[in-house]
Design a protein around this motif. Structure first.
Motif, PDB file in Angstrom:
ATOM      1  N   GLY A   1      11.362  18.221  -3.881  1.00  0.00           N
ATOM      2  CA  GLY A   1      12.328  17.806  -2.877  1.00  0.00           C
ATOM      3  C   GLY A   1      13.650  17.385  -3.457  1.00  0.00           C
ATOM      4  N   PHE A   2      14.487  16.858  -2.567  1.00  0.00           N
ATOM      5  CA  PHE A   2      15.795  16.354  -2.974  1.00  0.00           C
ATOM      6  C   PHE A   2      16.180  15.199  -2.063  1.00  0.00           C
ATOM      7  CE2 PHE A   2      16.838  19.390   0.357  1.00  0.00           C
ATOM      8  CZ  PHE A   2      17.851  18.759   1.066  1.00  0.00           C
ATOM      9  N   GLN A   3      17.154  14.434  -2.521  1.00  0.00           N
ATOM     10  CA  GLN A   3      17.672  13.318  -1.731  1.00  0.00           C
ATOM     11  C   GLN A   3      19.177  13.243  -1.918  1.00  0.00           C
ATOM     12  OE1 GLN A   3      17.369   8.878  -2.728  1.00  0.00           O
ATOM     13  NE2 GLN A   3      15.786   9.082  -1.148  1.00  0.00           N
ATOM     14  N   ILE A   4      19.876  12.955  -0.836  1.00  0.00           N
ATOM     15  CA  ILE A   4      21.329  12.739  -0.866  1.00  0.00           C
ATOM     16  C   ILE A   4      21.565  11.296  -0.449  1.00  0.00           C
ATOM     17  CG2 ILE A   4      23.559  13.409   0.104  1.00  0.00           C
ATOM     18  CD1 ILE A   4      22.398  16.181   0.587  1.00  0.00           C
ATOM     19  N   ARG A   5      22.421  10.581  -1.203  1.00  0.00           N
ATOM     20  CA  ARG A   5      22.647   9.157  -0.973  1.00  0.00           C
ATOM     21  C   ARG A   5      24.138   8.875  -0.826  1.00  0.00           C
ATOM     22  NH1 ARG A   5      22.187   7.613  -5.561  1.00  0.00           N
ATOM     23  NH2 ARG A   5      21.369   9.425  -6.680  1.00  0.00           N
ATOM     24  N   ALA A   6      24.433   7.880  -0.007  1.00  0.00           N
ATOM     25  CA  ALA A   6      25.808   7.411   0.154  1.00  0.00           C
ATOM     26  C   ALA A   6      25.774   5.908   0.397  1.00  0.00           C
ATOM     27  CB  ALA A   6      26.512   8.119   1.308  1.00  0.00           C
ATOM     28  N   GLY A   7      26.808   5.219  -0.072  1.00  0.00           N
ATOM     29  CA  GLY A   7      26.873   3.777   0.116  1.00  0.00           C
ATOM     30  C   GLY A   7      28.293   3.321   0.376  1.00  0.00           C
ATOM     31  N   VAL A   8      28.450   2.375   1.289  1.00  0.00           N
ATOM     32  CA  VAL A   8      29.774   1.843   1.608  1.00  0.00           C
ATOM     33  C   VAL A   8      29.676   0.322   1.700  1.00  0.00           C
ATOM     34  CG1 VAL A   8      30.577   3.894   2.813  1.00  0.00           C
ATOM     35  CG2 VAL A   8      29.327   2.158   4.078  1.00  0.00           C
ATOM     36  N   PRO A   9      30.706  -0.402   1.231  1.00  0.00           N
ATOM     37  CA  PRO A   9      30.692  -1.862   1.373  1.00  0.00           C
ATOM     38  C   PRO A   9      31.070  -2.262   2.798  1.00  0.00           C
ATOM     39  CG  PRO A   9      32.707  -1.175   0.287  1.00  0.00           C
ATOM     40  CD  PRO A   9      31.896   0.072   0.494  1.00  0.00           C
TER      41      PRO A   9
ATOM     42  N   LEU B   1      26.107  -1.094   2.800  1.00  0.00           N
ATOM     43  CA  LEU B   1      25.200  -0.237   3.549  1.00  0.00           C
ATOM     44  C   LEU B   1      24.974   1.041   2.765  1.00  0.00           C
ATOM     45  CD1 LEU B   1      23.643   0.441   6.210  1.00  0.00           C
ATOM     46  CD2 LEU B   1      25.781   1.471   7.031  1.00  0.00           C
ATOM     47  N   ALA B   2      23.702   1.395   2.567  1.00  0.00           N
ATOM     48  CA  ALA B   2      23.353   2.631   1.862  1.00  0.00           C
ATOM     49  C   ALA B   2      22.626   3.557   2.835  1.00  0.00           C
ATOM     50  CB  ALA B   2      22.467   2.330   0.664  1.00  0.00           C
ATOM     51  N   LEU B   3      23.036   4.818   2.842  1.00  0.00           N
ATOM     52  CA  LEU B   3      22.416   5.839   3.697  1.00  0.00           C
ATOM     53  C   LEU B   3      21.809   6.912   2.815  1.00  0.00           C
ATOM     54  CD1 LEU B   3      25.343   6.202   6.276  1.00  0.00           C
ATOM     55  CD2 LEU B   3      23.292   4.790   6.510  1.00  0.00           C
ATOM     56  N   ARG B   4      20.755   7.561   3.318  1.00  0.00           N
ATOM     57  CA  ARG B   4      20.089   8.595   2.517  1.00  0.00           C
ATOM     58  C   ARG B   4      19.392   9.603   3.437  1.00  0.00           C
ATOM     59  NH1 ARG B   4      17.910   3.722   1.777  1.00  0.00           N
ATOM     60  NH2 ARG B   4      15.939   3.282   2.857  1.00  0.00           N
TER      61      ARG B   4
END
Length: 886
Positions: free
Chosen positions: A540-548, A555-558
């Motif tokens: 599999g794979f995962q994509i991650r993003a985070g914003v202050p 906040l972290a999104l995935r």
């Protein structure tokens, strides 16, 4: 004939090796200033001139020209000379340090200067140095090959070597210089070093103390008495600099207890007769104990009210005087002024001591100062890391009003990067005007790339081979690039990941991972041996993003997409392994259990999730204060065949206890809820809607004192044997029980831990011990269908198909009189199963552990005792890992 013979010590040419007389070193504590070289003998004074120089001749020189030798004297042709002038010529020649021996012969004005040149050094040899390597000693030695040998230079080098050992605490070290005569007037200089033992502090005596005992005062000192239990402590070695520091520590202690007149009248360190240890004696005068008198704050700064600040002072009138509290108050008032932008506020305590009433009044004066603005932010020392990587962590920019809190926050954020050495400071320097300040950050970069090729042994996974490359500061831009390959007896994985913490130079983190993981799950047989149960392959794979969101909240999104394939060994767990029987080959619950048969199959999990993070820790890598709270949720069902909601909450808090001790509390919990409809197994029985591979598991390493997956719901299968009376009972052999952990839908876990500081020597070795208490539980499954009693499983001798035994241990068609005619053979004997451990009652363990950055890789060992457990739990006293990260 007048003759002035000036005999000097000459190295005998016939000796191959000679000791350099008078240069054998004594310990540094007993050394006085090195005696000057013996002065040349002086001729008896003459009252009248001895004559006129008719000729000057030089003999015995090898490297020097005669005119060069004569240039060092004041003797000249045709000039008169006296006995005193001849003596002066001898002194002048010896002062050049070019000659080992000089004589002047006078034959009625015909002067002959006979010289013997000092030899040339061929090489410098060090012998006996084990504790100090040559690269530490040679830079301190001034003698070098091809230089002229002189006794004074040798003496100076001996003193330098002795001083080096003295700094190491080896006061009994001696250095014996020797000279090896070679041809062509060359010599080898050999320094024979006897290092001796490290000088310890045998005893610390304190005289004059009445209010506090010797033991309490010794505990305040950095220097400690040498005892067997301080084997790892560096404080037992004698250090004269530390002696002065300990006097300050004593004074600080007494001042915090109210003894404002305390002083140390003398401090003497005496070497024992065997020259091995020191005895230190302090003579003190305690004086009277004071209390606080009137305390107040006077402020000349308009934005700071003296009356308001006075109400916030920690000290109160009538309390015992505490100098440390006064120092802390000065720092607090300075920081308070800094919060309002007054970076250079001057806070001075004005003491009013009253010896009659034994009170100490204090008036904290805050002088007027201009409000300060940041003129410039300077970053020095970063050769690889780009300036912007450091600047974007600053909470202040050029032109902003100064704020001491934001400066401290900036320092913590830079430290948390992990790119620089610890103890980084942001210095505050005056700018070009009184209301301007320059923030200067001096960094010292450390290695951020890690190449790991290791083989080791783990109590969890047995033999491990791993290779990984991680660069946490890729191209100096703060990016993280990592790849790893791991192989062990029970798991294999390949992973590649990349993280950009500031995407497009915006405060947005973006990253991704791709991976392939193969897991061979196992169960315990009689708590010792293991065998493989199911095999799970995840790609599999995962994509991650985070914003202050705020300074401390982010906040972290995935998004993740996993393809899982769970299989069982057909030869072990299927009713018709090769599919040649009358029924289709399928998983047999009698062999595997319904819980394993339900887990097999291919599934696709498409999930989206978020994490809400609140983090105030001073350092994310090695925190010492602050707390961290994370709320996470993952929603599976955005396509795919698996649907659930998984929620987790975890948090931790750290407190510095002083003296290097760090106390931490951490806890976490989670729950997974299936969004699928009812699920049934092959027999039509309802099964838990959350699949085995999606559940929570607890045990080693999360809770020490328990084995891997050693806590929570499990099915134990007990194989039966006949006793002496022919009755079937649970067996006691090594293969009489198997243990399958099923995990749970809800769990919680808590930990309290204290990290214990060690001496500098142990810290250099990378030793970090700690004591801990772990607690937790996992539960919440729908009770699986267990087999209360099975007569066993038989295999067809022809087709291999498995069928239940007709009675305990008896296969269909068994011919008791002629077993060779049997069509079946017993595969598994009679057994019974129990479902255990499905409870949220806490399991508790207590123990201690040690992290060690050993020469052969990271090492972690924990010794923990389970205090509270439930039936079915698997305990374990010792766990360790070698050659893998922990």
């Amino acid at each position: 004939m007048m003759s002035s013979n000036r005999q000097r010590p000459v190295v005998a040419a016939l000796l191959a090796t000679t000791m350099i007389a008078g240069l054998s070193a004594v310990p540094a504590y007993a050394q006085q200033s090195a005696p000057a070289p013996a002065a040349p003998p002086v001729a008896a004074p003459a009252a009248a001139p001895a004559g006129t120089v008719r000729s000057l001749t030089v003999s015995g020189q090898q490297r020097l020209e005669p005119d060069t030798v004569l240039s060092y004297t004041k003797l000249r042709l045709g000039q008169p000379f006296t006995q005193e002038s001849l003596d002066q010529a001898l002194r002048d020649l010896y002062e050049t340090e070019l000659f080992a021996d000089v004589q002047i012969r006078n034959d009625n004005g015909a002067l002959t200067i006979e010289v013997k040149e000092n030899p040339v050094i061929n090489r410098i040899v060090l012998e006996g140095n084990k504790r100090l390597k040559e690269e530490k000693i040679r830079p301190e030695i001034k003698l070098a090959p091809r230089q002229i040998y002189t006794r004074s230079k040798v003496r100076a080098d001996v003193a330098r070597i002795i001083e080096l050992y003295r700094r190491q605490g080896r006061f009994a070290a001696t250095v014996e210089p020797k000279m090896v005569q070679l041809d062509q007037n060359r010599v080898d200089i050999v320094f024979e070093i006897s290092e001796g033992p490290k000088s310890k502090v045998r005893q610390i005596n304190i005289i004059g103390n009445e209010k506090f005992g010797d033991g309490e005062l010794r505990s305040q000192m950095v220097t400690k008495q040498s005892r067997w239990f301080r084997i790892f402590s560096s404080g037992t070695s004698y250090d004269p600099d530390r002696l002065a520091y300990d006097q300050q520590k004593l004074r600080q202690f007494y001042l915090t207890e109210g003894y404002a007149d305390f002083r140390v009248t003398s401090a003497v360190a005496e070497l024992t007769p065997d020259k091995q240890d020191f005895i230190i004696t302090y003579v003190v005068e305690e004086g009277d104990r004071y209390k606080f008198g009137d305390v107040k704050v006077e402020s000349d700064i308009r934005d700071l009210s003296g009356d308001s600040l006075t109400k916030m002072l920690p000290m109160k009138k009538g309390a015992w005087y505490n100098a440390k509290q006064v120092e802390d108050t000065v720092d607090t008032l300075s920081e308070t002024a800094g919060l309002f932008g007054y970076a250079f506020a001057d806070v001075q305590p004005d003491f009013q001591r009253d010896k009659d009433t034994l009170t100490m009044g204090i008036n904290f004066r805050i002088a007027n100062a201009p409000r300060v603005y940041v003129e410039r932010v300077d970053i020095n020392g970063n050769t690889l890391t780009q300036d912007k990587v450091v600047r974007r962590e600053f909470r202040l920019a050029e032109g902003d009003a100064f704020n001491s809190f934001l400066v401290k926050r900036s320092k913590d954020r830079i430290n948390s990067l992990g790119f620089f050495q610890e103890k980084l400071e942001v210095e505050q320097k005056p700018g070009s005007a009184p209301d301007r300040i320059v923030l200067e950050t001096n960094v010292q970069e450390k290695s951020t790339g890690e190449l790991s090729l290791s083989a080791g042994f783990s109590s969890l996974e047995r033999f491990i081979v791993s290779a990984s490359i991680t660069q946490r500061n890729f191209r100096g831009k703060g990016q993280e690039l990592r790849t790893s390959v791991n192989w062990s007896s029970y798991s294999k994985s390949v992973e590649l990941g990349f993280t950009e913490p500031y995407f497009m130079d915006k405060n947005i983190a973006l990253g991704g991972d791709i991976y392939r993981r193969d897991l061979n799950s196992f169960r315990y047989l009689n708590n010792n041996d293991r065998d493989t149960t199911y095999e799970q392959t995840t790609t599999g794979f995962q994509i991650r993003a985070g914003v202050p969101i705020t300074e401390y909240m982010s906040l972290a999104l995935r998004y993740s997409l996993n393809l899982d394939d769970v299989t069982l060994d057909k030869d072990t767990y299927y009713s018709d392994p090769d599919g040649s029987g009358p029924s289709q080959s399928q998983c047999d619950p009698l062999l595997a259990g319904r819980y394993l048969c339900d887990a097999i199959g291919k599934r696709t999990t498409s999930s989206i999730g978020y994490s809400l993070i609140y983090d105030t820790r001073d350092n994310r890598i090695r925190p010492t204060r602050g707390h961290n709270i994370v709320l996470s949720q993952d929603f599976a069902g955005l396509g795919g065949s698996v649907k659930y909601v998984r929620t987790r909450l975890n948090g931790s808090k750290y407190w510095p206890l002083g003296g290097g001790f760090i106390f931490s509390l951490s806890g976490e919990g989670g729950y997974i809820h299936s969004l699928e409809g009812e699920r049934r197994d092959a027999s039509g029985d309802l099964v838990d809607k959350v699949r085995l591979t999606d559940r929570f598991f607890l045990g080693e390493p999360q809770i020490r004192g328990f084995d891997i997956r050693g806590i929570g719901p499990r099915v134990k299968r007990f194989y039966l044997t006949k006793d002496a009376d022919g009755n079937y009972v649970r067996g006691s052999g090594s293969n009489s029980v198997s243990d399958d952990a099923l995990g749970g839908k809800i769990y919680y876990m808590a930990r309290a831990e204290v990290e214990i500081p060690l001496g500098s020597g142990a810290r250099e070795m990378g030793l970090r011990p700690s004591i801990f208490v772990d607690a937790g539980a996992v539960a919440g499954l729908k009770n699986p269908s267990v087999i209360s009693h099975s007569p066993g499983v038989c295999a067809n001798n022809t087709t291999g198909a498995r069928t239940p035994a007709v009675s305990d241990g008896v296969c269909p068609g068994d011919n008791i009189t002629d077993p060779t005619q049997n069509t079946h053979s017993l595969l598994i004997g009679p057994f019974e199963e129990e479902y255990l451990g499905d409870t949220l009652k806490p399991r508790v363990s207590v123990g201690f552990g040690v992290n060690w950055n050993s020469p052969f890789g990271p090492f972690r060992i924990d010794i923990a005792k389970a205090l509270l457990k439930e039936p079915g739990d698997d305990t374990k006293l010792i766990t360790f890992n070698v050659g893998t990260q922990f």
